[in-house]
Scaffold this motif. Structure first.
Motif, PDB file in Angstrom:
ATOM      1  N   CYS A   1       0.836  -1.206   0.000  1.00 47.74           N
ATOM      2  CA  CYS A   1       0.000   0.000   0.000  1.00 47.74           C
ATOM      3  C   CYS A   1       0.870   1.254   0.000  1.00 47.74           C
ATOM      4  O   CYS A   1       1.996   1.264   0.495  1.00 47.74           O
ATOM      5  N   ASP A   2       0.311   2.319  -0.543  1.00 46.01           N
ATOM      6  CA  ASP A   2       1.053   3.568  -0.642  1.00 46.01           C
ATOM      7  C   ASP A   2       1.272   4.213   0.721  1.00 46.01           C
ATOM      8  O   ASP A   2       2.337   4.783   0.976  1.00 46.01           O
ATOM      9  N   ASN A   3       0.266   4.140   1.594  1.00 45.17           N
ATOM     10  CA  ASN A   3       0.362   4.757   2.907  1.00 45.17           C
ATOM     11  C   ASN A   3       0.714   3.707   3.958  1.00 45.17           C
ATOM     12  O   ASN A   3       0.218   2.578   3.904  1.00 45.17           O
ATOM     13  N   PRO A   4       1.549   4.046   4.927  1.00 40.29           N
ATOM     14  CA  PRO A   4       1.904   3.075   5.981  1.00 40.29           C
ATOM     15  C   PRO A   4       0.704   2.720   6.845  1.00 40.29           C
ATOM     16  O   PRO A   4      -0.130   3.577   7.164  1.00 40.29           O
ATOM     17  N   ILE A   5       0.600   1.452   7.204  1.00 40.13           N
ATOM     18  CA  ILE A   5      -0.490   0.961   8.055  1.00 40.13           C
ATOM     19  C   ILE A   5       0.128   0.219   9.232  1.00 40.13           C
ATOM     20  O   ILE A   5       0.885  -0.741   9.051  1.00 40.13           O
ATOM     21  N   ARG A   6      -0.188   0.655  10.414  1.00 36.68           N
ATOM     22  CA  ARG A   6       0.300  -0.018  11.616  1.00 36.68           C
ATOM     23  C   ARG A   6      -0.455  -1.339  11.777  1.00 36.68           C
ATOM     24  O   ARG A   6      -1.684  -1.369  11.682  1.00 36.68           O
ATOM     25  N   PHE A   7       0.266  -2.431  12.039  1.00 38.40           N
ATOM     26  CA  PHE A   7      -0.360  -3.747  12.122  1.00 38.40           C
ATOM     27  C   PHE A   7      -0.211  -4.310  13.526  1.00 38.40           C
ATOM     28  O   PHE A   7       0.915  -4.451  14.029  1.00 38.40           O
ATOM     29  N   ILE A   8      -1.350  -4.623  14.138  1.00 42.43           N
ATOM     30  CA  ILE A   8      -1.383  -5.224  15.477  1.00 42.43           C
ATOM     31  C   ILE A   8      -2.011  -6.599  15.336  1.00 42.43           C
ATOM     32  O   ILE A   8      -3.169  -6.736  14.935  1.00 42.43           O
ATOM     33  N   HIS A   9      -1.237  -7.615  15.665  1.00 42.06           N
ATOM     34  CA  HIS A   9      -1.667  -9.004  15.442  1.00 42.06           C
ATOM     35  C   HIS A   9      -1.787  -9.732  16.779  1.00 42.06           C
ATOM     36  O   HIS A   9      -0.862  -9.696  17.595  1.00 42.06           O
ATOM     37  N   PHE A  10      -2.921 -10.398  16.971  1.00 46.97           N
ATOM     38  CA  PHE A  10      -3.122 -11.169  18.195  1.00 46.97           C
ATOM     39  C   PHE A  10      -2.596 -12.582  18.018  1.00 46.97           C
ATOM     40  O   PHE A  10      -3.086 -13.352  17.207  1.00 46.97           O
ATOM     41  N   SER A  11      -1.584 -12.893  18.794  1.00 43.17           N
ATOM     42  CA  SER A  11      -1.039 -14.236  18.877  1.00 43.17           C
ATOM     43  C   SER A  11      -1.593 -14.882  20.149  1.00 43.17           C
ATOM     44  O   SER A  11      -2.747 -14.659  20.515  1.00 43.17           O
ATOM     45  N   SER A  12      -0.780 -15.663  20.850  1.00 38.91           N
ATOM     46  CA  SER A  12      -1.273 -16.369  22.035  1.00 38.91           C
ATOM     47  C   SER A  12      -0.121 -16.725  22.961  1.00 38.91           C
ATOM     48  O   SER A  12       0.969 -17.111  22.503  1.00 38.91           O
ATOM     49  N   GLY A  13      -0.372 -16.614  24.269  1.00 34.57           N
ATOM     50  CA  GLY A  13       0.567 -17.112  25.260  1.00 34.57           C
ATOM     51  C   GLY A  13       0.613 -18.625  25.311  1.00 34.57           C
ATOM     52  O   GLY A  13       1.470 -19.200  26.003  1.00 34.57           O
ATOM     53  N   CYS A  14      -0.267 -19.278  24.570  1.00 34.72           N
ATOM     54  CA  CYS A  14      -0.304 -20.743  24.538  1.00 34.72           C
ATOM     55  C   CYS A  14       0.799 -21.341  23.671  1.00 34.72           C
ATOM     56  O   CYS A  14       0.841 -22.563  23.490  1.00 34.72           O
ATOM     57  N   ILE A  15       1.676 -20.503  23.126  1.00 36.23           N
ATOM     58  CA  ILE A  15       2.772 -21.047  22.324  1.00 36.23           C
ATOM     59  C   ILE A  15       3.826 -21.709  23.202  1.00 36.23           C
ATOM     60  O   ILE A  15       4.723 -22.376  22.681  1.00 36.23           O
ATOM     61  N   TRP A  16       3.745 -21.524  24.522  1.00 33.64           N
ATOM     62  CA  TRP A  16       4.690 -22.154  25.441  1.00 33.64           C
ATOM     63  C   TRP A  16       3.988 -23.206  26.284  1.00 33.64           C
ATOM     64  O   TRP A  16       2.854 -23.016  26.729  1.00 33.64           O
ATOM     65  N   ASP A  17       4.665 -24.289  26.532  1.00 33.55           N
ATOM     66  CA  ASP A  17       4.147 -25.368  27.367  1.00 33.55           C
ATOM     67  C   ASP A  17       4.935 -25.366  28.675  1.00 33.55           C
ATOM     68  O   ASP A  17       6.099 -25.757  28.709  1.00 33.55           O
ATOM     69  N   GLY A  18       4.289 -24.908  29.744  1.00 41.77           N
ATOM     70  CA  GLY A  18       4.960 -24.724  31.024  1.00 41.77           C
ATOM     71  C   GLY A  18       4.381 -25.582  32.135  1.00 41.77           C
ATOM     72  O   GLY A  18       4.259 -26.792  31.954  1.00 41.77           O
ATOM     73  N   PRO A  19       4.028 -24.942  33.257  1.00 40.79           N
ATOM     74  CA  PRO A  19       3.794 -23.505  33.382  1.00 40.79           C
ATOM     75  C   PRO A  19       5.043 -22.631  33.403  1.00 40.79           C
ATOM     76  O   PRO A  19       4.945 -21.421  33.157  1.00 40.79           O
ATOM     77  N   TYR A  20       6.197 -23.190  33.697  1.00 38.91           N
ATOM     78  CA  TYR A  20       7.425 -22.399  33.749  1.00 38.91           C
ATOM     79  C   TYR A  20       8.472 -23.012  32.830  1.00 38.91           C
ATOM     80  O   TYR A  20       8.361 -24.156  32.395  1.00 38.91           O
ATOM     81  N   LYS A  21       9.518 -22.233  32.576  1.00 35.90           N
ATOM     82  CA  LYS A  21      10.665 -22.747  31.844  1.00 35.90           C
ATOM     83  C   LYS A  21      11.418 -23.763  32.710  1.00 35.90           C
ATOM     84  O   LYS A  21      11.137 -23.918  33.899  1.00 35.90           O
ATOM     85  N   THR A  22      12.377 -24.420  32.126  1.00 41.32           N
ATOM     86  CA  THR A  22      13.123 -25.442  32.870  1.00 41.32           C
ATOM     87  C   THR A  22      13.881 -24.863  34.056  1.00 41.32           C
ATOM     88  O   THR A  22      14.191 -25.580  35.005  1.00 41.32           O
ATOM     89  N   ASP A  23      14.165 -23.550  34.028  1.00 43.28           N
ATOM     90  CA  ASP A  23      14.850 -22.917  35.157  1.00 43.28           C
ATOM     91  C   ASP A  23      13.882 -22.369  36.197  1.00 43.28           C
ATOM     92  O   ASP A  23      14.289 -21.689  37.135  1.00 43.28           O
ATOM     93  N   GLY A  24      12.569 -22.647  35.999  1.00 48.52           N
ATOM     94  CA  GLY A  24      11.572 -22.214  36.966  1.00 48.52           C
ATOM     95  C   GLY A  24      11.086 -20.795  36.789  1.00 48.52           C
ATOM     96  O   GLY A  24      10.287 -20.304  37.610  1.00 48.52           O
ATOM     97  N   GLN A  25      11.501 -20.125  35.714  1.00 49.56           N
ATOM     98  CA  GLN A  25      11.108 -18.741  35.474  1.00 49.56           C
ATOM     99  C   GLN A  25       9.935 -18.664  34.492  1.00 49.56           C
ATOM    100  O   GLN A  25       9.739 -19.566  33.669  1.00 49.56           O
ATOM    101  N   PRO A  26       9.134 -17.580  34.540  1.00 49.44           N
ATOM    102  CA  PRO A  26       8.050 -17.405  33.570  1.00 49.44           C
ATOM    103  C   PRO A  26       8.593 -17.201  32.160  1.00 49.44           C
ATOM    104  O   PRO A  26       9.773 -16.909  31.962  1.00 49.44           O
ATOM    105  N   PHE A  27       7.703 -17.323  31.187  1.00 52.76           N
ATOM    106  CA  PHE A  27       8.078 -17.141  29.791  1.00 52.76           C
ATOM    107  C   PHE A  27       8.035 -15.654  29.424  1.00 52.76           C
ATOM    108  O   PHE A  27       7.076 -14.957  29.743  1.00 52.76           O
ATOM    109  N   THR A  28       9.073 -15.200  28.740  1.00 53.96           N
ATOM    110  CA  THR A  28       9.164 -13.815  28.291  1.00 53.96           C
ATOM    111  C   THR A  28       9.051 -13.767  26.773  1.00 53.96           C
ATOM    112  O   THR A  28       9.183 -14.791  26.098  1.00 53.96           O
ATOM    113  N   PRO A  29       8.825 -12.579  26.198  1.00 52.10           N
ATOM    114  CA  PRO A  29       8.686 -12.490  24.738  1.00 52.10           C
ATOM    115  C   PRO A  29       9.895 -13.004  23.974  1.00 52.10           C
ATOM    116  O   PRO A  29       9.763 -13.405  22.815  1.00 52.10           O
TER     117      PRO A  29
END
Length: 272
Positions: A77-105
């Motif tokens: 497109c000729d004009n810039p368009i800001r894009f906001i996309h909804f993903s999911s926190g379900c991409i990680w299988d936890g509840p925590y990482k192997t080091d016991g910490q939460p998942f970060t981006p």
């Protein structure tokens, strides 16, 4: 037409919102030029885990291919368009990482089912196309005080047995607050955001809150191992953290948000 899209269309009254009610694959470059949006919020997709497994081709098209194709059209497109996309926190299988910490981006996805795989793959492909002009929002177990079928509180009314495993959850309130910030910010709005209410809860704890509110029978505890033995595809448990999100969005406490939403449900004659 989903839970998040319906809420945003209803509540973001300070913006001139145009709802695209059709398949996002039909949002052509010509249509984009006519509508001329400043931003597109993509809340479309298939979220039912079992449905995605049974309809893999359509799940991949809806959750992965269509958003990527849409952004490829945005880039033309000729004009810039800001894009906001909804993903999911379900991409990680936890509840925590192997080091016991939460998942970060920044953490690599560990998808445990097809749905999670489609969301993680879409994130990677979108960021590969344009990491500077896309915001990817990753909520987890979305809920509100409305009676939408995808509302996690409505789902938790149905199950007599619930697990007591730590999880992050995301109220519609915190999702809307994040979207407003991303739309209004001139800088620092792009990239991946984990979106959640501050604090940790469990499905059993929420079920007990619903029980005390008179909305369901008292739930019984089931172990994660017992649930995994019969629940296919696997249900993931995930605890999220995001320093940028915590600093800029300042999410409300999860117990406060849950109490507010449950009180709103109590006022609904259809629930009672």
């Amino acid at each position: 037409k989903g839970q998040i899209g319906s809420a945003l269309a209803r509540d973001l009254t300070e913006f001139d919102v145009h709802i695209w009610p059709h398949d996002i694959d039909d949002l052509t470059r010509d249509a984009l030029e006519v509508i001329a949006p400043d931003a597109i919020v993509n809340a479309a997709g298939k979220t039912d885990l079992a449905w995605c497994e049974a309809n893999a081709r359509e799940a991949i098209r809806s959750n992965l291919e269509a958003p990527v194709r849409l952004y490829q059209r945005i880039l033309m497109c000729d004009n810039p368009i800001r894009f906001i996309h909804f993903s999911s926190g379900c991409i990680w299988d936890g509840p925590y990482k192997t080091d016991g910490q939460p998942f970060t981006p920044e953490d690599a996805p560990t998808p445990a089912c097809l749905y999670s795989w489609t969301k993680a793959a879409a994130d990677a492909m979108l960021l590969d196309l344009d990491p500077e002009h896309i915001a990817i929002l990753r909520p987890r177990q979305v809920y509100s005080g409305n009676e939408h079928s995808r509302n996690s509180l409505i789902k938790l009314l149905r199950y007599p047995k619930l697990i007591d495993t730590p999880n992050s959850v995301s109220s519609i309130d915190v999702i809307e607050k994040t979207v407003r910030h991303v739309l209004d910010s001139e800088q620092g709005w792009s990239g991946v955001w984990n979106v959640y209410d501050r604090g940790i809860t469990t499905p059993l704890a929420i079920g007990e809150m619903l029980w005390k509110a008179g909305l369901r029978e008292q739930p019984f505890r089931i172990s994660k191992e017992e649930l995994d033995a019969f629940h296919k595809p696997k249900r993931v448990d995930t605890v999220l953290f995001d320093q940028r999100f915590e600093t800029l969005i300042q999410p409300n406490d999860v117990q406060t948000q849950l109490s507010k939403a449950i009180e709103e449900l109590k006022k609904s004659s259809q629930i009672l």
